[in-house]
Design an enzyme around this catalytic site. Structure first.
Site, PDB file in Angstrom:
ATOM      1  CD  GLU A 143      34.929  33.438  46.859  1.00 27.78           C
ATOM      2  OE1 GLU A 143      35.369  34.295  46.045  1.00 27.78           O
ATOM      3  OE2 GLU A 143      35.587  32.667  47.428  1.00 27.78           O
ATOM      4  CG  ASP A 190      36.780  37.659  38.858  1.00 28.56           C
ATOM      5  OD1 ASP A 190      37.186  36.995  39.760  1.00 28.56           O
ATOM      6  OD2 ASP A 190      35.708  38.257  38.778  1.00 28.56           O
TER       7      ASP A 190
END
Length: 263
Positions: A51, A62
């Site tokens: 990824e 995040d």
């Protein structure tokens, strides 16, 4: 390359009796010229696919580790265009699938059709867009389909069964099972109901189910893999790349291989 390549690689790994391991890297963390070298090391270490995060100034899903990696990448002048350029030039040096992790804003700004066109040229096989709800899937559905790029959907701990079924019916490549309520980052432990959650996703998904968010040790990899098809590991991989600890990364990946778990 593309959706079929991603799906065939995942299927082949599962047929070997292994679980899937997808590490996450931030493109341009350490400079864009380090990207291919890092991807090669992860491939050599046994990763199933990788990824690749695209740095963005407002990364809502995040945690601090990935946010900091994104900041470092942006400070080094990393752009989506530069990531495409380096992959277009050197993608043939890699033999495993690549999945972009980005947000809808950079895709929209770049131009949706142009984005998927360049994904195809650069050998990107799938895309994860965590802030694109299913209700707005039409924004990317047609261009991604035309270019045969998989769109990976995320299912959260709070997703009711009906929602899980909807997500599982449209996800491509795999279904990304979010294992915590909150942002990414290493955790000591997980909710007691996590295996039930993963089993629910498994029983409703026609494609592999991978657990992600908070997975940071070989024990986590083994325990999560008992209830699903493998894991995605981000923050811990970024920490270890920063320390140049590829032996530890290999150990993490090794925990997904046959004989490492008890399912």
């Amino acid at each position: 390359m593309g959706k079929k390549f991603l799906e065939s690689k995942l299927e082949a790994e599962l047929k070997r009796g292994n679980k899937l391991f997808i590490p996450y890297v931030m493109a341009g963390d350490g400079g864009i010229d380090t990207l291919i070298t890092t991807l090669k090391k992860l491939e050599e270490g046994g990763a199933t696919a990788i990824e690749v995060g695209i740095p963005f100034s407002d990364p809502v899903a995040d945690g601090p580790t990935i946010q900091e990696a994104g900041k470092r990448a942006l400070e080094k002048g990393t752009t989506l265009r530069k990531v495409f350029d380096v992959l277009t030039e050197r993608r043939n040096e890699l033999g495993i699938p690549l999945i972009f992790m980005t947000y809808i804003n950079p895709i929209y700004k770049y131009g949706v059709e142009r984005f998927f066109d360049d994904c195809k040229k650069a050998g990107v096989d799938g895309v994860i867009i965590p802030d694109l709800p299913l209700e707005h899937f039409d924004l990317v559905k047609q261009p991604s389909k035309e270019k045969e790029i998989a769109i990976v959907q995320l299912a959260t701990l709070t997703s009711p069964l009906e929602r899980v079924k909807e997500l599982a019916s449209v996800t491509e490549g795999f279904l990304y099972a979010v294992t915590i309520n909150g942002i990414t980052g290493s955790r000591e432990g997980f909710a007691e109901n996590i295996s039930r959650h993963l089993n629910k996703l498994k029983s409703n998904s026609p494609v592999p189910v991978l657990a992600g968010f908070g997975i940071s040790s070989p024990d986590h990899v083994r325990s999560m893999s008992e209830s699903c098809d493998g894991v995605v590991v981000g923050s811990k991989i970024i920490d270890l790349i920063q320390k140049d600890s590829f032996d530890e990364i290999r150990e993490l990946i090794g925990a997904s291989k046959t004989g490492a778990f008890h399912s």
